[in-house]
Design an enzyme around this catalytic site. Structure first.
Site: not given
Ligand code: TA6
Length: 301
Positions: A99, A169, A272
């Site tokens: 990403r 995600h 997700e």
């Molecule tokens: O998918 C959930 C997660 O892993 C959470 O733990 C939270 O941190 C989220 O992703 C967002 O992650 P990011 O790195 O985009 O802030």
């Protein structure tokens, strides 16, 4: 770097698929057809918008997202690869490097019923090799029509086996976190956050009243996001995934996330399709093998 003009000459489709300079100067592709509109950033191969004709936006973007190289875009469909969540080596970015990279445009095509298929590719770079020393070809395919398909295919193009985890995600745009429920997870076991205790969801519907960060394991079925206030149901199907992650940071955690408005948590939920748990579902690929993680998103009655 490739220019907007070159991309439009080579891949653009008049009045339907147009490359432009988006926020922060990041190159994006806007898709506008009779059945749907969508927007994809080449940085991260990140879908930032999707709405079927006459419908409200299905995808949430943070009003405070940074659009800066080296930072992840907050919202849309971040592609997590080649790991999901934090890396044991804290110097490596959460959710992998995919990403945080510019992806190449491989193809933009119109298919039946004005469905636009966009294919973007990522190959190893100096940055990726430092973090993950394997030869791979990742392909992100977006099929934009009455329904939305997102696929992340990974091929092992080297001569060493590797393992990876990942996720689509997806941040869904919702009316209000208090007005939604998720169906499809009843009877499924899950880990809370990054903890190790296994719990089971007994209720038919998952409601939200605080931070929720669950990894449903051995969860291969479809989910439906039931949004009462918007009077709509979003159906999320998936393949190539054994884990479903459901995330909403809730009020307190949202305040700690710099690129999200304090109230931002109210209008999204992440559902997700993932392969996210070491030893349960990480994908192992021998040289020459490939795997596809895919989701189909649509409105249902
Ligand atoms: O998918 C959930 C997660 O892993 C959470 O733990 C939270 O941190 C989220 O992703 C967002 O992650 P990011 O790195 O985009 O802030």
């Amino acid at each position: 770097m490739v220019t907007i003009e070159t991309l439009n000459n080579k891949f653009g489709i008049a009045n339907k698929a147009t490359f432009y300079k988006g926020k922060g100067g990041l190159i994006c592709l806007a898709v506008n057809t009779a059945p749907a509109a969508a927007d994809i950033s080449l940085y991260g191969a990140q879908l930032q918008s999707y709405a079927p004709a006459g419908q409200k936006e299905m995808i949430w973007m943070s009003a405070k997202s940074l659009f800066e190289e080296g930072k992840a875009i907050r919202g849309g469909v971040p592609l997590c690869f080649p790991w999901f969540g934090p890396h044991p080596d804290k110097a490596k970015p959460q959710h992998g490097f995919a990403r945080l990279q510019y992806w190449d445009v491989l193809k933009v095509e119109e298919r039946a019923e004005e469905t636009i298929v966009v294919q973007l590719g990522l190959k190893p770079s100096t940055v990726s090799m430092e973090m993950w020393p394997f030869q791979f070809e990742a392909t992100a395919t977006f099929s934009i029509g009455k329904t939305l398909d997102v696929k992340l295919s990974v091929a092992n193009t080297g001569n060493q086996a590797f393992e990876y985890s990942g996720a689509l995600h997806t941040y869904f745009n919702i009316s209000n976190i208090d007005s939604i429920a998720i169906e499809g997870l009843q009877g499924t076991t899950y880990y809370d956050g990054f903890g190790t205790e296994v719990k089971t969801q007994n209720p038919q519907l998952l409601y939200f009243n605080t931070e929720t960060n669950r990894r449903y394991i051995n969860s291969t079925g479809d989910c439906i996001i039931i949004d009462k206030e918007y009077n709509r149901k979003i159906h999320v199907a998936k393949t190539g995934s054994k884990v479903t992650v459901v995330w909403n940071p809730g009020e307190d955690v949202a305040k700690t996330i710099g690129d999200m408005q304090p109230e931002g948590y109210k209008t999204f939920v992440c559902v997700e399709p993932a392969n996210a748990y070491t030893g349960i579902d990480t994908i192992a690929l021998n040289p020459g093998q490939s795997h596809t993680l895919a989701t189909t998103i649509k409105l249902v009655d």
